[in-house]
Every structure is written in structure tokens, then in C-alpha cells.
Design a protein around this motif. Structure first.
Motif, short mmCIF file in Angstrom:
data_model
loop_
_atom_site.label_atom_id
_atom_site.label_comp_id
_atom_site.label_asym_id
_atom_site.label_seq_id
_atom_site.Cartn_x
_atom_site.Cartn_y
_atom_site.Cartn_z
N GLU A 135 0.83 -1.21 0.00
CA GLU A 135 0.00 0.00 0.00
C GLU A 135 0.86 1.26 0.00
OE1 GLU A 135 -3.28 0.31 -0.56
OE2 GLU A 135 -3.12 -1.84 -0.93
N GLU A 136 1.97 1.22 0.73
CA GLU A 136 2.88 2.38 0.77
C GLU A 136 3.50 2.62 -0.61
OE1 GLU A 136 2.80 0.45 4.84
OE2 GLU A 136 3.15 -0.28 2.80
N GLU A 137 3.91 1.56 -1.28
CA GLU A 137 4.47 1.70 -2.62
C GLU A 137 3.40 2.21 -3.59
OE1 GLU A 137 7.86 -1.81 -2.57
OE2 GLU A 137 5.77 -2.35 -2.93
N ARG A 138 2.20 1.69 -3.45
CA ARG A 138 1.09 2.13 -4.30
C ARG A 138 0.83 3.62 -4.12
NH1 ARG A 138 -1.42 -1.56 -6.74
NH2 ARG A 138 -1.26 -3.17 -5.17
N ALA A 139 0.92 4.10 -2.90
CA ALA A 139 0.71 5.53 -2.63
C ALA A 139 1.79 6.38 -3.31
CB ALA A 139 0.69 5.79 -1.12
#
Length: 169
Positions: A135-139
């Protein structure tokens, strides 16, 4: 041999030129360090991106003083991550990118998009099961799309955690 992107970047004022030449390692660190896990698979994807930056964008994106300074701290920044640093970098890269002619700007944007997805998806799944992009990478990917005006097809939009273009109308 100088690439069209290198030539266009060289013609920019120093502040904008340095922002673009130092962008690749800065963006690599932001994506690789987004989830604070910088493992061997991501390291391999980063090495591939570094090699590709010189081949696809030109030697200045790897060997200029601005690029070298950014590369020198890549590993540390990837391990520590700094959202404010990314915001600051994007604030410098966006106007520099806007000054480039269309074709060199497209080369840069295409490289960033491919590089970011490759690094983000390099690890995270378990034996190929599950979503390798955290999720952090996606953000971070989403921030890159918006800040750098990256165009995405529906498959890429899904990889970046975004709705298909037809759903946004």
C-alpha cells in the motif's frame, strides 16, 4: 552518443537541469523505500533501473554531478524513506519536465513509469501469490502519476491502484 532527452535537458537552466538529472535516483529511493523494506529483489530491480537510466535516458542521467550526488545517497534514502523529500523532489521535477519538448518529456515519463512499477513489484508476494506492491508503494506510485502527469492504460492504472479511466468520467 547524446540522446534527445540529454540534449533537451542540457538546454535547461541549471536548476531545472539538475532537478531532472538527479530525478532517477530520487524516484528510485522513494519507490524502493516506500514500505521501509529494501530487500534483495528490490536491490536487483534498482540495479537494473540504474543501468537502464544510462541506456534509455543517456549518460548524463547517471554520470552528471547532479546524478552522482543523488546516486551516492540512494541506498540510505531508500532504507530511511522521507515523504517530505519526495514532495520536494516532485516540486522541482514537475516544472523542469514541463520545459522539455514533448518527445523527450515522453521518454522521461515512460522510463519513470516502467522503473517505478518494476521496483514496486519486485518483492512482496509470497512465492508469486498475493499483490507484490504494498500500500505504501502504491501511494508513492499514485503520487508519481499525478505529479509527473504519467499517462496510464487500464492495466497500468490497476497496477498503480487506480480506477480504470472509464470509471473516472
Amino acid at each position: 552518443m547524446t540522446t534527445a532527452l540529454e540534449a533537451a535537458t542540457a538546454a535547461l537552466p541549471e536548476e531545472h537541469r539538475d532537478a531532472l538529472l538527479g530525478a532517477v535516483p530520487t524516484l528510485i529511493a522513494a519507490v524502493a523505500g516506500a514500505d521501509r523494506e529494501f530487500d534483495d529483489a528490490e536491490m536487483l530491480a534498482v540495479v537494473d533501473a540504474l543501468i537502464a537510466s544510462e541506456v534509455e535516458l543517456g549518460g548524463a542521467f547517471r554520470r552528471s554531478p547532479a546524478a552522482e550526488a543523488a546516486f551516492d545517497s540512494l541506498s540510505k534514502r531508500a532504507r530511511e524513506g522521507d515523504r517530505l523529500e519526495l514532495a520536494s523532489a516532485l516540486a522541482r521535477i514537475r516544472p523542469a519536465l514541463a520545459l522539455l519538448p514533448d518527445e523527450p518529456a515522453l521518454v522521461f515519463r515512460t522510463f519513470v513509469k516502467k522503473m517505478a512499477v518494476r521496483i514496486a513489484s519486485a518483492s512482496g508476494s509470497f512465492f508469486g501469490f498475493g499483490d507484490p506492491i504494498s500500500e505504501e508503494e502504491r501511494a508513492v506510485l499514485h503520487r508519481l502519476v499525478i505529479a509527473l502527469d504519467l499517462s496510464l492504460d487500464d492495466g497500468e492504472r490497476a497496477a498503480f491502484g487506480m480506477q480504470p479511466a472509464s470509471d473516472e468520467d
